[in-house]
Design an enzyme around this catalytic site. Structure first.
Site, short mmCIF file in Angstrom:
data_model
loop_
_atom_site.label_atom_id
_atom_site.label_comp_id
_atom_site.label_asym_id
_atom_site.label_seq_id
_atom_site.Cartn_x
_atom_site.Cartn_y
_atom_site.Cartn_z
CB CYS B 86 -0.95 -0.04 1.19
SG CYS B 86 -2.38 1.02 0.97
CG HIS B 194 -3.48 -3.72 3.28
ND1 HIS B 194 -2.47 -3.04 3.92
CD2 HIS B 194 -4.24 -2.77 2.67
CE1 HIS B 194 -2.61 -1.74 3.70
NE2 HIS B 194 -3.67 -1.54 2.95
CD GLU B 196 -0.70 -5.44 5.82
OE1 GLU B 196 -0.66 -6.03 4.72
OE2 GLU B 196 -0.93 -4.22 5.92
#
Ligand SMILES: Nc1ncnc2c1ncn2[C@@H]1O[C@H](COP(=O)(O)OP(=O)(O)O)[C@@H](O)[C@H]1O
Ligand SMILES: [Mg+2]
Lengths: 739, 224, 82, 82
Positions: B86, B194, B196
């Site tokens: 990002c 994302h 994560e």
């Protein structure tokens, strides 16, 4: 530029333009000071004695709200309330309205509303974990309203996304009465990793007052006071009273404040954010709470603009600023600590013991008044009350909808802006940052897990001003109970609430009656649920051309989920599951969305709410969830059973086949205390034995997205995929359509 | 493996990445302040999402002048693992470590959604645990995530198999539906989605876990 | 075609968060003689040619959409587009 | 003081999403004769007066920070500040 003299303020009654009444002014000059207040002092009294800071009109009503429970660590009076959730952890939350600033400058008004409520949470030493918001606008008809909506939503997202907190829930609705007076309420929830917290106090002789954060400018100073009227030269036409937010600075400030309290608790005696009425309200409250006095030197205050007067500095509402009270021996440590975060931090004053509030500017003593007089001596008003005439006139009116075609009505209802999907708006909010969000917007409550534990927090914002308008007392009860159903349906137990009380002019007896009765309603529901009101906010004078908004209390409720295995969502999971409605349905159409659809106006009274029954249903649902019986659960609210069924079916593109003892019209009834539940077929016996009464087995979830519905009037087959696309597209369509 | 998560002022997914490494793939991880000037001792550098310096000029534009950046460049040039997610992706393009640029989404609003991505190249340090062509489910949250590059660059990206992830639905108007690209050497990956946020089923998906596991696999191979 | 160039800037007293961030970045880059930075918006609008009340309409568009009169000021130039 | 005005705009080859959005908003408001909108950034930088290599430095600041050459172009004017 010369300021008017104390004498001028008195003889020309300049204090009136600041909102002080003659008798308030006399109280200040004759009883409190025994002299005439000067320009700066008059300004301080006027803001500190405003409704916004002093609650002088609403205090009496607010006292009715319960604020104790075995969980309460801090209640109203602090920047935010705190509830114990066990294991030496606590949740901290509060909601705040930013209605007027958002009407003037929608993007910044909404953004700074979010920024302000986040500061209230981290000033308690808590780590903010989630945001919610409740928005009310006029109908999405004209370009102006659409622009307003777009800007407010962008402001909410702009601030929350940038600072990195997930926005996990909220609501957005549209009624005529908000066209010129939109409501923008924001809520923040935080987590405290120990049950001690820092009070916002300034105590101990010679302790230091430290200013941290953004520089002070002329933001948010009363536009309409004589300060800006009479003394603006032409250049100052450039001036603006609007606060502008800087989420980047707030992120640094938040991280720094959370860390300093967590790691260096001994350095900091007290901490408070600068919110409404900035420097004066934060420092005066801190000193008054501690029974101390204070000396401030304004020349030390970091300033963004030149030639600011003492009045302007004290009243400025520049954002992203905090005040700390620190022991002198830690001065160096604290200043260096903030410097490392690249934040301005300076000593601007000292605690004294004489209980006086003294302000120096350019070496002159510009204010010398008893500090308590700003916070404690405000007159409290007992306003006149009168039941609104409409309630008496329409007491026996009962609206009954006509359903010519169930399928057509169904399709129409899901497209009503209040019932249609709000994803168009909430998908612009980051709901997942921090990687703890278990339930995102789109189900009943937002759910955020507490990392490292089995626990999660469920939270919701609810308000239904249509009900409150028809019957403030019952409407107030419903607001709390609807919020509670959202929590329960998500697998939690409600543990407390915050609120924003948005009303019209308190000097109007009908308006004040609405406030009083709805607070009584909220209070009685909170007593039943043992959910204390631990923080909140009052916003009065919401009117346009003397027409008030609907009385609009907003309830922000927080629930505890002891084990994340209990987290439940409203989406149907699988074909074959049995669908139940828990709770009896009556002809409750007054105040409903179908009344607005078919009659085009609100009319009639509300059914008395049986609080015990409501509580019983919530408890039973909670038990069923804990016993792992429930595959989906949805509370029934606006739009009734038809809308709830559709919403549950959408996510996984499922359908249902039901046969009910209700009439077609009753599918749109908004009777309270009801849930829509699905269970796996093998659990039928256990589930029914648990619920015992007040339930009906409606049918089952089906694999294709078609709705087969048999009521006492008819059998209809409704194309669910069309329902879904109508529901999904309605808002985007309205936002796009040309005027 | 020892990872560094770079913390710029305004980064806000730093802890998410930290936990993904610590709890997701159980490796050593440290937050490294942007004022540091050394990445000595680390095997991989992760640049998190967020709004570095408020993203006030262009996303990532101001961060490239921070002291730690020289070290990130050295790291990348030595062929070590660099992952930007990002805002991290935006920083890597601003830095010139990755081609192209990320600009305002086509519909010009921020969008938070979970999207399907196709793994186009599974022969990299970041994707060797995935199947080629596998569809994975990963959250996105960005306002300026539209990948842009000129035709020549796109050509090169294709020829060198540098396009790693492709959106199944082009949510932001990216050129060739690009969601993530590597440099030519394939040791630097930037992606808007994302991973994560997708390392546990209870968060909606654990499809991101394999990305981090791939890095470990790769490193084991390199070390042998 | 008519080309209208619109410049929107924040009023003096309004916090310019972007300008501040950019200023400190430029200073860090080593340019110390930079005293101040303000960031604004710039628009180019093209209009059909025969447009009698262009000036009046541009004014309205700026007031209602391109600038927020509470915090911003604007100016514009109208020219022939090449 | 020297005032430098910098204008940064997207290259023609890059779709201007914000410009498009503003165009459609203006059209929605009823101004149909609007053909096109482009949105850019506008900066005002103030520098100390005796600054020999101002032009050169402004160039560098634009290249290194204010504009991204992959997608944007810039131009600037240097003038005396009142
Ligand atoms: N302004 C908003 N911000 C965030 N989430 C929203 C907003 N408006 C609606 N939502 C989400 O959309 C879902 C449905 O909203 P609503 O119809 O108000 O729910 P309910 O009637 O069950 O209270 C909820 O999950 C809510 O959190
Ligand atoms: Mg609900």
């Amino acid at each position: 530029m010369t300021e008017p003299t104390a004498k001028q303020i008195q003889t020309e009654k300049l204090y009136q333009q600041w909102g002080l009444t003659d008798s308030e002014y006399q109280l200040i000059s004759e009883k409190i000071l025994k002299r005439l207040p000067n320009y700066t002092e008059t300004g301080l009294y006027s803001v500190m004695w405003s409704e916004h800071c002093s609650y002088k009109n609403s205090k009496k009503v607010l006292r009715k709200m319960p604020n104790k429970s075995s969980r309460v660590i801090a209640g109203p009076g602090e920047d935010a309330g705190i509830l114990d959730i066990g294991d030496n952890q606590a949740v901290v939350f509060k909601a705040e309205s930013h209605n007027h600033p958002s009407a003037v400058e929608p993007y910044q008004g909404a953004a700074t509303g979010v920024g302000g409520i986040i500061r209230d949470i981290f000033s308690m030493g808590a780590q903010p974990i989630a945001l919610l918001n409740s928005l009310k606008f006029g109908p999405l008809k004209d370009g102006k309203t659409k622009h307003l909506v777009n800007e407010v939503v962008a402001g909410i997202g702009g601030y929350g996304n940038c600072i990195g907190l997930p926005t996990v829930g909220g609501e957005i609705s549209f009624e005529d009465c908000y066209e010129h007076n939109p409501l923008v309420n924001a809520m923040c929830v935080g987590l405290l990793n120990n049950t001690e917290f820092k009070h916002g106090t300034a105590s101990g002789d010679k302790n230091l007052i430290i200013y941290v954060g953004a520089k002070t400018g002329r933001d948010g100073i009363h536009g309409a006071t004589f300060a800006s009227d009479e003394f603006t030269d032409t250049k100052n036409k450039q001036r603006s009273a609007v606060q502008v937010g800087n989420p980047f600075i707030e992120k640094l400030l938040m991280d720094a404040c959370v860390e300093i309290i967590e790691k260096h608790s001994d350095w900091v005696l007290g901490i408070q954010d600068m919110g409404a009425a900035g420097l004066v309200s934060s420092t005066a409250e801190m000193a008054s709470k501690a029974g101390s006095g204070l000396i401030l030197n304004l020349d030390k205050v970091p300033q963004r603009e030149t030639e600011m007067s003492a009045y302007e500095m004290m009243l400025s509402e520049s954002q992203e600023r905090m005040v700390l009270c620190v022991k002198p021996e830690f001065e160096e440590n604290v200043l260096n600590f903030f410097k490392n975060f690249e934040l301005d931090a300076v000593v601007i004053g000292q605690v004294t013991t004489d209980k006086q509030y003294k302000i120096y500017h350019h070496e002159q003593l510009v204010t010398d008044i008893p500090v308590d007089s700003l916070t404690e001596d405000v007159p409290e008003y007992d306003r006149e009350e009168k039941q609104p005439q409409r309630m008496i006139d329409d007491k026996d009116y009962h609206f009954m909808p006509t359903i010519d075609s169930l399928s057509e009505t169904w399709q129409k209802m899901v497209q009503r802006p209040n019932l249609a999907s709000k994803k168009h708006f909430y998908q612009t909010y980051d709901s997942q940052v921090k990687a703890n969000t278990l339930v995102r917007p789109g189900s009943d409550a937002g759910v955020v897990r507490i990392r490292g534990t089995k626990k999660a927090i469920a939270m919701t914002n609810d308000s239904n001003s249509k009900y409150v308008y028809l019957n403030p007392f019952v409407g107030g009860q419903i607001t709390v109970m609807e919020a509670a159903r959202n929590i329960v349906a998500s697998g939690g137990i409600p543990i407390g609430i915050t609120d924003c009380l948005n009303y019209g002019n308190p000097e109007d007896p009908e308006s004040f009656w609405e406030l009083d009765k709805s607070v009584e309603g909220i209070s009685s529901a909170c007593e039943t649920l043992d959910t204390p009101v631990i923080s909140g906010n009052v916003s009065l004078y919401n009117e346009y051309n003397e027409v008030a908004i609907y009385p609009s209390p907003m309830v922000g409720m927080v629930g505890l989920i002891e084990d994340i295995k209990n987290v439940t969502t409203s989406a149907f999971k699988k074909a074959g599951d049995l669908i139940y409605i828990v709770g009896q349905t009556f002809d409750d159409f007054n105040g409903s969305e179908i009344q607005m659809e078919q009659l085009g106006q609100l009319k009639g009274d509300l059914r008395v709410l049986d609080l015990e029954k409501e509580k019983l249903h919530q408890d039973l649902i909670h038990q069923a969830i804990e016993k792992d019986l429930v595959t989906s659960c949805h509370d029934l609210s606006e739009g009734g059973l038809a809308v709830a069924l559709s919403e549950s079916a959408f996510e996984n593109n499922l359908g249902f086949e039901i046969k009910t003892s209700l009439t077609s019209a009753q599918l749109f009834s908004e009777t309270q205390s009801r849930f829509l539940v699905t269970i796996a077929p093998e659990n039928q016996v256990v589930f029914e034995r648990l619920i015992q009464e007040d339930f009906e087995l409606l049918g089952q979830v089906t694999a294709d997205s078609s709705y087969k519905v048999t009521t006492t009037d008819e059998t209809s087959i409704i194309d669910g995929s069309v329902v879904k696309s109508n529901w999904k597209e309605a808002i985007a369509c309205l936002m796009k359509s040309e005027v | 493996m020892k990872f560094a998560v770079i913390n710029f002022p305004g980064s806000n997914c730093d802890m998410d990445l930290y936990y993904a490494i610590r709890d997701g793939i159980k490796q050593t991880v440290e937050l490294v302040d942007y004022r540091n000037e050394s990445l000595e001792g680390f095997d991989g550098v992760l640049i998190p999402g967020g709004f570095s310096y408020g993203d006030y000029l262009r996303s990532g534009a101001i961060a490239v002048h921070a002291p730690i950046v020289k070290e990130i460049i050295r790291f990348a040039n030595e062929g070590k693992i660099v992952l930007g997610i990002c805002n991290g992706f935006q920083i890597l393009t601003e830095l010139g470590l990755l081609p192209g640029a990320l600009i305002q989404n086509e519909k010009s609003c921020f969008i938070c959604e979970t999207v399907d991505l196709k793994v186009l190249n599974n022969q990299t340090a970041f994707t060797n645990e995935y199947q080629a062509g596998q569809i994975i489910n990963i959250p996105v949250a960005h306002g300026e995530g539209r990948y842009y590059c000129d035709e020549k660059t796109l050509e090169d990206l294709k020829i060198n198999d540098q396009i790693i992830f492709e959106y199944q639905q082009n949510i932001n108007g990216s050129v060739a539906q690009i969601a993530g690209v590597t440099n030519k050497q394939k040791n630097v990956l930037g992606m808007m989605p994302h991973p994560e946020r997708a390392i546990e089923k209870i968060l909606g998906s654990d499809d991101g876990l394999k990305l981090f596991q791939s890095i470990i696999n790769y490193q084991v191979k390199v070390n042998n | 075609m008519k080309l209208v160039k619109v410049y929107v800037t924040l009023k003096d007293s309004v916090l310019d968060a972007q300008g501040e961030a950019i200023k400190s970045a430029i200073n860090t880059m080593g340019y110390k003689q930079l005293a101040d930075v303000h960031m604004g918006k710039y628009f180019e609008l093209s209009f059909d040619d025969d447009y009698a009340q262009l000036d009046q309409d541009v004014n309205a568009i700026c007031d209602d959409l391109l600038a927020n009169p509470n915090i911003e000021t604007y100016r514009y130039e109208i020219m022939e587009e090449q």
